[in-house]
Design an enzyme around this catalytic site. Sequence first.
Site, PDB file in Angstrom:
ATOM      1  N   ASN A 286      -6.553   2.689  10.367  1.00 45.62           N
ATOM      2  CA  ASN A 286      -5.941   3.588  11.355  1.00 45.62           C
ATOM      3  C   ASN A 286      -5.528   4.952  10.788  1.00 45.62           C
ATOM      4  O   ASN A 286      -5.481   5.936  11.528  1.00 45.62           O
ATOM      5  CB  ASN A 286      -4.761   2.909  12.060  1.00 45.62           C
ATOM      6  CG  ASN A 286      -3.666   2.478  11.121  1.00 45.62           C
ATOM      7  OD1 ASN A 286      -3.886   2.372   9.915  1.00 45.62           O
ATOM      8  ND2 ASN A 286      -2.491   2.242  11.651  1.00 45.62           N
TER       9      ASN A 286
ATOM     10  N   LYS B 205      -9.498   0.709  -2.157  1.00 43.53           N
ATOM     11  CA  LYS B 205     -10.518   0.116  -1.276  1.00 43.53           C
ATOM     12  C   LYS B 205     -10.148   0.450   0.168  1.00 43.53           C
ATOM     13  O   LYS B 205      -9.174  -0.076   0.706  1.00 43.53           O
ATOM     14  CB  LYS B 205     -10.570  -1.407  -1.438  1.00 43.53           C
ATOM     15  CG  LYS B 205     -11.778  -2.003  -0.730  1.00 43.53           C
ATOM     16  CD  LYS B 205     -11.670  -3.485  -0.478  1.00 43.53           C
ATOM     17  CE  LYS B 205     -10.915  -3.818   0.763  1.00 43.53           C
ATOM     18  NZ  LYS B 205     -11.501  -3.300   2.007  1.00 43.53           N
TER      19      LYS B 205
ATOM     20  N   SER C 184      -2.760  -6.119   8.069  1.00 45.81           N
ATOM     21  CA  SER C 184      -2.141  -7.101   8.970  1.00 45.81           C
ATOM     22  C   SER C 184      -1.307  -8.132   8.200  1.00 45.81           C
ATOM     23  O   SER C 184      -1.474  -8.315   6.990  1.00 45.81           O
ATOM     24  CB  SER C 184      -3.234  -7.812   9.757  1.00 45.81           C
ATOM     25  OG  SER C 184      -4.047  -8.531   8.862  1.00 45.81           O
ATOM     26  N   VAL C 185      -0.463  -8.828   8.928  1.00 45.89           N
ATOM     27  CA  VAL C 185       0.372  -9.866   8.309  1.00 45.89           C
ATOM     28  C   VAL C 185      -0.479 -10.997   7.701  1.00 45.89           C
ATOM     29  O   VAL C 185      -0.247 -11.378   6.538  1.00 45.89           O
ATOM     30  CB  VAL C 185       1.402 -10.421   9.331  1.00 45.89           C
ATOM     31  CG1 VAL C 185       2.156 -11.611   8.753  1.00 45.89           C
ATOM     32  CG2 VAL C 185       2.375  -9.324   9.751  1.00 45.89           C
TER      33      VAL C 185
ATOM     34  N   GLU D  70       2.661  -3.266   3.364  1.00 47.76           N
ATOM     35  CA  GLU D  70       2.951  -2.478   4.568  1.00 47.76           C
ATOM     36  C   GLU D  70       2.186  -3.143   5.702  1.00 47.76           C
ATOM     37  O   GLU D  70       0.979  -2.944   5.845  1.00 47.76           O
ATOM     38  CB  GLU D  70       2.482  -1.024   4.383  1.00 47.76           C
ATOM     39  CG  GLU D  70       3.183  -0.256   3.286  1.00 47.76           C
ATOM     40  CD  GLU D  70       4.603   0.155   3.658  1.00 47.76           C
ATOM     41  OE1 GLU D  70       5.055  -0.151   4.776  1.00 47.76           O
ATOM     42  OE2 GLU D  70       5.268   0.782   2.809  1.00 47.76           O
TER      43      GLU D  70
ATOM     44  N   CYS E  70       1.060   1.040  13.183  1.00 38.76           N
ATOM     45  CA  CYS E  70       1.838  -0.158  12.813  1.00 38.76           C
ATOM     46  C   CYS E  70       3.275  -0.101  13.301  1.00 38.76           C
ATOM     47  O   CYS E  70       3.841  -1.102  13.713  1.00 38.76           O
ATOM     48  CB  CYS E  70       1.826  -0.298  11.300  1.00 38.76           C
ATOM     49  SG  CYS E  70       2.402   1.175  10.456  1.00 38.76           S
TER      50      CYS E  70
ATOM     51  N   GLU F  79       1.602  -8.208  18.367  1.00 35.74           N
ATOM     52  CA  GLU F  79       1.141  -6.852  18.069  1.00 35.74           C
ATOM     53  C   GLU F  79      -0.222  -6.649  18.731  1.00 35.74           C
ATOM     54  O   GLU F  79      -1.177  -7.377  18.441  1.00 35.74           O
ATOM     55  CB  GLU F  79       1.006  -6.647  16.558  1.00 35.74           C
ATOM     56  CG  GLU F  79       0.596  -5.220  16.208  1.00 35.74           C
ATOM     57  CD  GLU F  79       0.385  -4.997  14.712  1.00 35.74           C
ATOM     58  OE1 GLU F  79      -0.273  -5.817  14.068  1.00 35.74           O
ATOM     59  OE2 GLU F  79       0.872  -3.959  14.211  1.00 35.74           O
TER      60      GLU F  79
ATOM     61  N   GLU G 190       6.804   3.095   0.925  1.00 37.45           N
ATOM     62  CA  GLU G 190       5.950   4.237   0.604  1.00 37.45           C
ATOM     63  C   GLU G 190       6.751   5.495   0.920  1.00 37.45           C
ATOM     64  O   GLU G 190       7.635   5.472   1.786  1.00 37.45           O
ATOM     65  CB  GLU G 190       4.652   4.180   1.419  1.00 37.45           C
ATOM     66  CG  GLU G 190       3.827   2.991   0.964  1.00 37.45           C
ATOM     67  CD  GLU G 190       2.375   2.995   1.396  1.00 37.45           C
ATOM     68  OE1 GLU G 190       2.110   3.274   2.572  1.00 37.45           O
ATOM     69  OE2 GLU G 190       1.523   2.687   0.539  1.00 37.45           O
TER      70      GLU G 190
HETATM   71  N1  LIG Z   1       3.008  -0.965   7.704  1.00 36.72           N
HETATM   72  C1  LIG Z   1       2.076  -0.036   7.585  1.00 36.72           C
HETATM   73  O1  LIG Z   1       2.259   0.986   6.940  1.00 36.72           O
HETATM   74  C2  LIG Z   1       0.738  -0.198   8.281  1.00 36.72           C
HETATM   75  C3  LIG Z   1      -0.085   0.914   8.394  1.00 36.72           C
HETATM   76  C4  LIG Z   1      -1.312   0.782   9.030  1.00 36.72           C
HETATM   77  C5  LIG Z   1      -1.700  -0.454   9.545  1.00 36.72           C
HETATM   78  N2  LIG Z   1      -0.878  -1.518   9.423  1.00 36.72           N
HETATM   79  C6  LIG Z   1      -1.282  -2.822   9.999  1.00 36.72           C
HETATM   80  O2  LIG Z   1      -2.642  -3.074   9.721  1.00 36.72           O
HETATM   81  C7  LIG Z   1      -3.229  -3.855  10.743  1.00 36.72           C
HETATM   82  C8  LIG Z   1      -4.511  -3.213  11.220  1.00 36.72           C
HETATM   83  O3  LIG Z   1      -5.317  -2.912  10.125  1.00 36.72           O
HETATM   84  P1  LIG Z   1      -6.579  -3.803   9.709  1.00 36.72           P
HETATM   85  O4  LIG Z   1      -7.170  -4.442  10.914  1.00 36.72           O
HETATM   86  O5  LIG Z   1      -7.441  -2.958   8.839  1.00 36.72           O
HETATM   87  O6  LIG Z   1      -5.888  -4.941   8.817  1.00 36.72           O
HETATM   88  P2  LIG Z   1      -6.584  -6.070   7.941  1.00 36.72           P
HETATM   89  O7  LIG Z   1      -5.488  -6.888   7.369  1.00 36.72           O
HETATM   90  O8  LIG Z   1      -7.638  -6.756   8.705  1.00 36.72           O
HETATM   91  O9  LIG Z   1      -7.357  -5.272   6.786  1.00 36.72           O
HETATM   92  C9  LIG Z   1      -6.681  -4.377   5.942  1.00 36.72           C
HETATM   93  C10 LIG Z   1      -7.455  -4.217   4.648  1.00 36.72           C
HETATM   94  O10 LIG Z   1      -7.471  -5.450   3.952  1.00 36.72           O
HETATM   95  C11 LIG Z   1      -8.809  -5.788   3.572  1.00 36.72           C
HETATM   96  N3  LIG Z   1      -8.885  -7.247   3.516  1.00 36.72           N
HETATM   97  C12 LIG Z   1      -9.183  -8.093   4.532  1.00 36.72           C
HETATM   98  N4  LIG Z   1      -9.100  -9.373   4.089  1.00 36.72           N
HETATM   99  C13 LIG Z   1      -8.748  -9.320   2.774  1.00 36.72           C
HETATM  100  C14 LIG Z   1      -8.496 -10.303   1.772  1.00 36.72           C
HETATM  101  N5  LIG Z   1      -8.598 -11.609   2.019  1.00 36.72           N
HETATM  102  N6  LIG Z   1      -8.140  -9.888   0.544  1.00 36.72           N
HETATM  103  C15 LIG Z   1      -8.013  -8.568   0.261  1.00 36.72           C
HETATM  104  N7  LIG Z   1      -8.237  -7.590   1.165  1.00 36.72           N
HETATM  105  C16 LIG Z   1      -8.597  -7.957   2.414  1.00 36.72           C
HETATM  106  C17 LIG Z   1      -9.656  -5.124   4.642  1.00 36.72           C
HETATM  107  O11 LIG Z   1     -10.983  -4.964   4.211  1.00 36.72           O
HETATM  108  C18 LIG Z   1      -8.920  -3.817   4.832  1.00 36.72           C
HETATM  109  O12 LIG Z   1      -9.257  -2.894   3.827  1.00 36.72           O
HETATM  110  C19 LIG Z   1      -2.181  -3.930  11.846  1.00 36.72           C
HETATM  111  O13 LIG Z   1      -1.527  -5.177  11.782  1.00 36.72           O
HETATM  112  C20 LIG Z   1      -1.225  -2.806  11.489  1.00 36.72           C
HETATM  113  O14 LIG Z   1       0.068  -2.974  11.984  1.00 36.72           O
HETATM  114  C21 LIG Z   1       0.317  -1.425   8.795  1.00 36.72           C
HETATM  115  O1  LIG Z   2       0.259   2.798  10.926  1.00 36.32           O
HETATM  116  C1  LIG Z   2       1.387   2.871  10.489  1.00 36.32           C
HETATM  117  C2  LIG Z   2       2.074   4.028   9.906  1.00 36.32           C
HETATM  118  C3  LIG Z   2       1.379   4.558   8.728  1.00 36.32           C
HETATM  119  C4  LIG Z   2       0.649   5.673   8.673  1.00 36.32           C
HETATM  120  N1  LIG Z   2       0.196   5.781   7.419  1.00 36.32           N
HETATM  121  C5  LIG Z   2       0.605   4.756   6.729  1.00 36.32           C
HETATM  122  N2  LIG Z   2       1.359   4.019   7.538  1.00 36.32           N
END
Ligand SMILES: NC(=O)c1ccc[n+]([C@@H]2O[C@H](COP(=O)([O-])OP(=O)(O)OC[C@H]3O[C@@H](n4cnc5c(N)ncnc54)[C@H](O)[C@@H]3O)[C@@H](O)[C@H]2O)c1
Ligand SMILES: O=CCc1c[nH]cn1
Length: 488
Positions: free
Chosen positions: A164, A187, A240-241, A261, A295, A385, A462
């Site tokens: 995102n 990555k 994601s969680v 995060e 997020c 979410e 962060e």
């Molecule tokens: N708190 C924050 O700052 C923040 C910021 C942005 C997004 N998010 C969260 O991220 C989620 C959306 O992003 P997404 O769909 O890319 O999340 P995701 O967990 O599917 O993937 C995130 C990253 O992890 C990698 N990944 C996937 N499986 C893995 C594994 N088993 N081991 C190591 N790496 C792995 C993916 O390739 C990707 O680069 C939402 O839940 C959102 O709330 C949080």
């Molecule tokens: O998506 C959640 C907020 C954010 C933006 N950049 C890193 N975290």
Amino acid sequence: MFLRAGRAALSPLVRSLQPSPVAAMSTGTFVVSQPLNYRGGARVEPADASGTEKAFEPATGRVIATFTSAFKYGVKLHGALPNLLEGCRIIRDREDEIAAVECINNGKSIFEARLDIDTSWQCLEYYAGLAASMAGEHIQLPGGSFGYTRREPLGVCVGIGAWNYPFQIASWKSAPALACGNAMVFKPSPFTPVSALLLAEIYTEAGVPPGLFNVVQGGAATGQFLCQHHDVAKVSFTGSVPTGMKIMEMSAKGIKPVTLELGGKSPLIIFSDCDMNNAVKGALMANFLTQGQVCCNGTRVFVQKEILDKFTEEVVKQTQRIKIGDPLLEDTRMGPLINRPHLERVLGFVKVAKDGAHCGPSYSGGFILMFAANCRDDMTCVKEEIFGPVMSILSFDTEAEVLERANDTTFGLAAGVFTRDIQRAHRVVAELQAGTCFINNYNVSPVELPFGGYKKSGFGRENGRVTIEYYSQLKTVCVEMGDVESAF
Ligand SMILES: NC(=O)c1ccc[n+]([C@@H]2O[C@H](COP(=O)([O-])OP(=O)(O)OC[C@H]3O[C@@H](n4cnc5c(N)ncnc54)[C@H](O)[C@@H]3O)[C@@H](O)[C@H]2O)c1
Ligand SMILES: O=CCc1c[nH]cn1
């Protein structure tokens, strides 16, 4: 979601990322043909390739890059502090180009992409400043002896990003990591593999030694490889969680510190004494940036009963005015979701919500934007979410009641409150179980302020001064000025 590429015919095909004038980029034309892995200061086509993947332009559904997943990385620790200020200058110079790439690969509007690039160079600038002031302590001990502490790098840090905020996440992780003297292997998400390469090239141009910032492409398998690698000292993860739990398990096996995060379902509480205009603007900011794929979004909007109707009416009015469409057009404020499976997932939530709440406006042409009014706490759209442009409006009577309901979630990333009563504002945020709280605003991210979650939204931070702690380790040195008093 799949926009008709009306502007494609107007512009020539852009086949390379650099140096590509923004004017030449348009929806439906941009293609990346260069390698998307970066090692030793250069783009490389890795010999250890484990397969190829495709990256898409969300607005058109077109393939914009075919890239190689990799496992190896080539890191060199130099001990020299990189010139982050020069990196900051180059990002500012190339802001339009980077924003256009971000917009094309992610789907967010060009207007918003520029804001992301701003918060990226600001991060480099901030940690460039802090790097010079990193210091230990001098501690006086009895008899003239003393101790001191040194803040030392951890070594090779892995950054794993979500799709995102591709460039911003890469910047928010790498700037403090490099400022503390570490190397980073980053990555990106396989959905948005492109812009991290621009950051890598900018670091190289800024004089960051080759091998200090590297990009390795791939999905879960590559992420696992990096987390489990014995040379890796730390993992900083945004996502994601469920993935966060796996990262933590892998890191636990290597006793590696992690920053997580993760996701959220944050509450935004609107009291009846608020400034209505600001509260409505705040609710839109809390829900519709990056098509709602943020997020920390305040997706559970609790509105005090007395103003519920007026607030809802205003939200509907202003939501209907949001310009949805081609993300590269200057006046667009909302583009497409990241891909079709995600669109369908979000629509699934909308369908379920429609059974229980008054909803609107809905979606057309593949873009969606909606709110659900009169929601209940037990509804799926209120509990889970969604990660899309869906705002749930709930009503409440009292402060005590809304606090209990706001905290009734396993997430704890962010929260917000709108009120003119300053005592109440501070009282409420003190009770909110969230790592980042906003009073009378939402989703602003000054780099000086730490950002991160409570509960299942993760830990570590962060931005802000505190992030230095997450990318360094403390060495204590005890200095004896007298004779050894032996116990033997
Ligand atoms: N708190 C924050 O700052 C923040 C910021 C942005 C997004 N998010 C969260 O991220 C989620 C959306 O992003 P997404 O769909 O890319 O999340 P995701 O967990 O599917 O993937 C995130 C990253 O992890 C990698 N990944 C996937 N499986 C893995 C594994 N088993 N081991 C190591 N790496 C792995 C993916 O390739 C990707 O680069 C939402 O839940 C959102 O709330 C949080
Ligand atoms: O998506 C959640 C907020 C954010 C933006 N950049 C890193 N975290």
